[in-house]
Design a protein around this motif. Structure first.
Motif, PDB file in Angstrom:
ATOM      1  N   LEU A 210      -5.646  12.452  47.100  1.00 42.37           N
ATOM      2  CA  LEU A 210      -6.832  13.222  47.468  1.00 42.37           C
ATOM      3  C   LEU A 210      -6.716  14.672  47.004  1.00 42.37           C
ATOM      4  O   LEU A 210      -7.659  15.237  46.443  1.00 42.37           O
ATOM      5  CB  LEU A 210      -7.044  13.183  48.983  1.00 42.37           C
ATOM      6  CG  LEU A 210      -7.604  11.894  49.582  1.00 42.37           C
ATOM      7  CD1 LEU A 210      -7.509  11.950  51.098  1.00 42.37           C
ATOM      8  CD2 LEU A 210      -9.056  11.692  49.150  1.00 42.37           C
ATOM      9  N   HIS A 211      -5.543  15.262  47.222  1.00 40.20           N
ATOM     10  CA  HIS A 211      -5.353  16.681  46.920  1.00 40.20           C
ATOM     11  C   HIS A 211      -5.279  16.950  45.426  1.00 40.20           C
ATOM     12  O   HIS A 211      -5.773  17.985  44.964  1.00 40.20           O
ATOM     13  CB  HIS A 211      -4.079  17.171  47.604  1.00 40.20           C
ATOM     14  CG  HIS A 211      -3.830  18.634  47.444  1.00 40.20           C
ATOM     15  ND1 HIS A 211      -4.559  19.588  48.119  1.00 40.20           N
ATOM     16  CD2 HIS A 211      -2.945  19.326  46.669  1.00 40.20           C
ATOM     17  CE1 HIS A 211      -4.132  20.791  47.777  1.00 40.20           C
ATOM     18  NE2 HIS A 211      -3.151  20.660  46.893  1.00 40.20           N
ATOM     19  N   CYS A 212      -4.661  16.050  44.684  1.00 41.08           N
ATOM     20  CA  CYS A 212      -4.393  16.312  43.258  1.00 41.08           C
ATOM     21  C   CYS A 212      -5.416  15.703  42.314  1.00 41.08           C
ATOM     22  O   CYS A 212      -5.456  16.095  41.130  1.00 41.08           O
ATOM     23  CB  CYS A 212      -3.005  15.791  42.889  1.00 41.08           C
ATOM     24  SG  CYS A 212      -1.666  16.615  43.769  1.00 41.08           S
ATOM     25  N   PHE A 213      -6.242  14.769  42.789  1.00 40.55           N
ATOM     26  CA  PHE A 213      -7.178  14.129  41.853  1.00 40.55           C
ATOM     27  C   PHE A 213      -8.599  14.012  42.399  1.00 40.55           C
ATOM     28  O   PHE A 213      -9.530  14.587  41.831  1.00 40.55           O
ATOM     29  CB  PHE A 213      -6.669  12.738  41.464  1.00 40.55           C
ATOM     30  CG  PHE A 213      -7.591  12.013  40.523  1.00 40.55           C
ATOM     31  CD1 PHE A 213      -7.697  12.403  39.198  1.00 40.55           C
ATOM     32  CD2 PHE A 213      -8.368  10.956  40.970  1.00 40.55           C
ATOM     33  CE1 PHE A 213      -8.566  11.753  38.329  1.00 40.55           C
ATOM     34  CE2 PHE A 213      -9.236  10.294  40.116  1.00 40.55           C
ATOM     35  CZ  PHE A 213      -9.335  10.697  38.788  1.00 40.55           C
ATOM     36  N   ILE A 214      -8.774  13.295  43.501  1.00 37.34           N
ATOM     37  CA  ILE A 214     -10.129  12.946  43.934  1.00 37.34           C
ATOM     38  C   ILE A 214     -10.942  14.187  44.296  1.00 37.34           C
ATOM     39  O   ILE A 214     -12.047  14.398  43.773  1.00 37.34           O
ATOM     40  CB  ILE A 214     -10.068  11.961  45.126  1.00 37.34           C
ATOM     41  CG1 ILE A 214      -9.440  10.639  44.679  1.00 37.34           C
ATOM     42  CG2 ILE A 214     -11.467  11.715  45.689  1.00 37.34           C
ATOM     43  CD1 ILE A 214      -9.270   9.629  45.805  1.00 37.34           C
ATOM     44  N   ILE A 215     -10.413  15.022  45.179  1.00 36.17           N
ATOM     45  CA  ILE A 215     -11.166  16.206  45.615  1.00 36.17           C
ATOM     46  C   ILE A 215     -11.307  17.236  44.496  1.00 36.17           C
ATOM     47  O   ILE A 215     -12.390  17.804  44.320  1.00 36.17           O
ATOM     48  CB  ILE A 215     -10.526  16.816  46.881  1.00 36.17           C
ATOM     49  CG1 ILE A 215     -10.535  15.793  48.015  1.00 36.17           C
ATOM     50  CG2 ILE A 215     -11.275  18.070  47.310  1.00 36.17           C
ATOM     51  CD1 ILE A 215      -9.901  16.288  49.295  1.00 36.17           C
ATOM     52  N   PRO A 216     -10.261  17.526  43.687  1.00 40.08           N
ATOM     53  CA  PRO A 216     -10.458  18.463  42.575  1.00 40.08           C
ATOM     54  C   PRO A 216     -11.508  18.010  41.580  1.00 40.08           C
ATOM     55  O   PRO A 216     -12.295  18.829  41.088  1.00 40.08           O
ATOM     56  CB  PRO A 216      -9.068  18.538  41.923  1.00 40.08           C
ATOM     57  CG  PRO A 216      -8.125  18.224  43.015  1.00 40.08           C
ATOM     58  CD  PRO A 216      -8.828  17.202  43.861  1.00 40.08           C
ATOM     59  N   VAL A 217     -11.539  16.709  41.253  1.00 40.08           N
ATOM     60  CA  VAL A 217     -12.558  16.206  40.326  1.00 40.08           C
ATOM     61  C   VAL A 217     -13.950  16.386  40.924  1.00 40.08           C
ATOM     62  O   VAL A 217     -14.889  16.817  40.240  1.00 40.08           O
ATOM     63  CB  VAL A 217     -12.295  14.725  39.982  1.00 40.08           C
ATOM     64  CG1 VAL A 217     -13.487  14.122  39.249  1.00 40.08           C
ATOM     65  CG2 VAL A 217     -11.036  14.599  39.133  1.00 40.08           C
ATOM     66  N   ALA A 218     -14.087  16.078  42.218  1.00 44.68           N
ATOM     67  CA  ALA A 218     -15.377  16.281  42.890  1.00 44.68           C
ATOM     68  C   ALA A 218     -15.764  17.759  42.887  1.00 44.68           C
ATOM     69  O   ALA A 218     -16.932  18.107  42.652  1.00 44.68           O
ATOM     70  CB  ALA A 218     -15.311  15.757  44.321  1.00 44.68           C
ATOM     71  N   ALA A 219     -14.785  18.637  43.119  1.00 47.67           N
ATOM     72  CA  ALA A 219     -15.059  20.076  43.120  1.00 47.67           C
ATOM     73  C   ALA A 219     -15.503  20.558  41.741  1.00 47.67           C
ATOM     74  O   ALA A 219     -16.427  21.375  41.625  1.00 47.67           O
ATOM     75  CB  ALA A 219     -13.815  20.842  43.574  1.00 47.67           C
ATOM     76  N   ILE A 220     -14.871  20.072  40.693  1.00 47.33           N
ATOM     77  CA  ILE A 220     -15.240  20.474  39.333  1.00 47.33           C
ATOM     78  C   ILE A 220     -16.662  20.032  39.020  1.00 47.33           C
ATOM     79  O   ILE A 220     -17.457  20.793  38.459  1.00 47.33           O
ATOM     80  CB  ILE A 220     -14.243  19.891  38.316  1.00 47.33           C
ATOM     81  CG1 ILE A 220     -12.887  20.576  38.466  1.00 47.33           C
ATOM     82  CG2 ILE A 220     -14.763  20.057  36.889  1.00 47.33           C
ATOM     83  CD1 ILE A 220     -11.777  19.934  37.649  1.00 47.33           C
ATOM     84  N   MET A 221     -17.015  18.806  39.382  1.00 51.94           N
ATOM     85  CA  MET A 221     -18.373  18.310  39.145  1.00 51.94           C
ATOM     86  C   MET A 221     -19.395  19.139  39.907  1.00 51.94           C
ATOM     87  O   MET A 221     -20.455  19.495  39.368  1.00 51.94           O
ATOM     88  CB  MET A 221     -18.459  16.834  39.547  1.00 51.94           C
ATOM     89  CG  MET A 221     -17.621  15.908  38.687  1.00 51.94           C
ATOM     90  SD  MET A 221     -17.636  14.191  39.274  1.00 51.94           S
ATOM     91  CE  MET A 221     -19.363  13.790  39.071  1.00 51.94           C
ATOM     92  N   LEU A 222     -19.090  19.477  41.150  1.00 53.19           N
ATOM     93  CA  LEU A 222     -20.009  20.297  41.944  1.00 53.19           C
ATOM     94  C   LEU A 222     -20.130  21.707  41.378  1.00 53.19           C
ATOM     95  O   LEU A 222     -21.222  22.291  41.388  1.00 53.19           O
ATOM     96  CB  LEU A 222     -19.528  20.352  43.395  1.00 53.19           C
ATOM     97  CG  LEU A 222     -19.681  19.061  44.204  1.00 53.19           C
ATOM     98  CD1 LEU A 222     -18.920  19.169  45.518  1.00 53.19           C
ATOM     99  CD2 LEU A 222     -21.153  18.759  44.464  1.00 53.19           C
ATOM    100  N   MET A 223     -19.027  22.264  40.873  1.00 49.16           N
ATOM    101  CA  MET A 223     -19.084  23.600  40.280  1.00 49.16           C
ATOM    102  C   MET A 223     -19.926  23.611  39.012  1.00 49.16           C
ATOM    103  O   MET A 223     -20.653  24.577  38.748  1.00 49.16           O
ATOM    104  CB  MET A 223     -17.668  24.111  39.994  1.00 49.16           C
ATOM    105  CG  MET A 223     -16.963  24.647  41.232  1.00 49.16           C
ATOM    106  SD  MET A 223     -15.403  25.464  40.864  1.00 49.16           S
ATOM    107  CE  MET A 223     -14.362  24.044  40.646  1.00 49.16           C
ATOM    108  N   VAL A 224     -19.809  22.555  38.207  1.00 46.88           N
ATOM    109  CA  VAL A 224     -20.649  22.454  37.004  1.00 46.88           C
ATOM    110  C   VAL A 224     -22.121  22.450  37.379  1.00 46.88           C
ATOM    111  O   VAL A 224     -22.943  23.166  36.791  1.00 46.88           O
ATOM    112  CB  VAL A 224     -20.284  21.188  36.210  1.00 46.88           C
ATOM    113  CG1 VAL A 224     -21.304  20.943  35.101  1.00 46.88           C
ATOM    114  CG2 VAL A 224     -18.887  21.323  35.606  1.00 46.88           C
TER     115      VAL A 224
END
Length: 236
Positions: A210-224
């Motif tokens: 969750l910390h290293c993949f799932i949530i960061p990927v979700a955060a990057i998509m939301l930031m875009v």
């Protein structure tokens, strides 16, 4: 020198890369922004007052900058970390006492995480008090709220990874709070997070993913989406 720069801007090599003319008029200035990969996320026109530093305090840019620091330091920490018990604890000790600059790297990641939570929260306050959430920007406000929750989740999921007493009991308290959710959802969510009914190795692996993949990927998509909506909504 000016003549050399003028010839450079007019050369075929320069125009093949940047694909626009010299910024001699409003149109060419707009094209310079629109066709540039790094600048096109900004609106071609913005209000003068909105670019003042005292209007935004650079909190959005600081939040993104801290996220970049967290990604880089997190990637380096992954080189020395194994998400298994009890190796996770000894890897943290190696980072603290054995690995060159390991303590500095870990502290940089930890304090950047704390700073990001605070800066994102202040960014939300700034948006609220300046009324930047009003139409047509209400959708981007919702995205910002989700990003705030995502930031807190990133901080919380990283809490278990050192696998020490503070981590164990911090996650235990948090998941016990989740179990208090009504309609039986608490037990299901807690079981899903921990991979069982206790804080064990299954929980460590799940929090690591969750910390290293799932949530960061979700955060990057939301930031875009967030940056894109800033442009579409006419800037800050």
């Amino acid at each position: 020198m000016k003549k050399i720069l003028h010839q450079l801007y007019r050369s075929q090599v320069w125009r093949s890369i940047f694909r626009h003319g010299l910024p001699e008029s409003n149109r060419t200035r707009a094209e310079a922004v629109f066709y540039n990969f790094f600048l096109h996320v900004h609106p071609t026109k913005v209000r003068k007052r909105s670019v003042r530093f005292t209007y935004t305090w650079g909190l959005g840019g600081l939040s993104f900058g801290l996220f970049i620091v967290l990604v880089l330091t997190g990637a380096l920490l992954m080189l020395y970390y194994r998400p298994s018990a009890p190796q996770a604890y000894w890897d943290m000790k190696d980072l603290q006492f054995v690995v060159s600059s390991g303590q500095f790297l870990r502290n940089l990641h930890r304090w950047s995480a704390h700073a990001m939570v605070a800066v994102v929260f202040l960014h939300m306050l700034r948006v609220f008090y300046t009324g930047a959430y009003r139409p047509p920007k209400e959708f981007n406000w919702v995205i910002g709220v989700i990003l705030l929750v995502t930031t807190i989740l990133l901080s919380y999921t990283g809490y278990l990874l050192p696998w020490d007493q503070l981590s164990f009991w911090g996650i235990s308290v948090g998941t016990n709070m989740i179990r208090a959710m009504p309609l039986g959802l608490g037990e299901k969510v807690s079981f899903l997070l921990l991979g069982g009914n206790i804080v064990g190795e299954n929980a460590l692996v799940r929090f690591y993913v969750l910390h290293c993949f799932i949530i960061p990927v979700a955060a990057i998509m939301l930031m875009v989406i967030h940056f894109w909506r800033v442009r579409k909504d006419g800037g800050v």
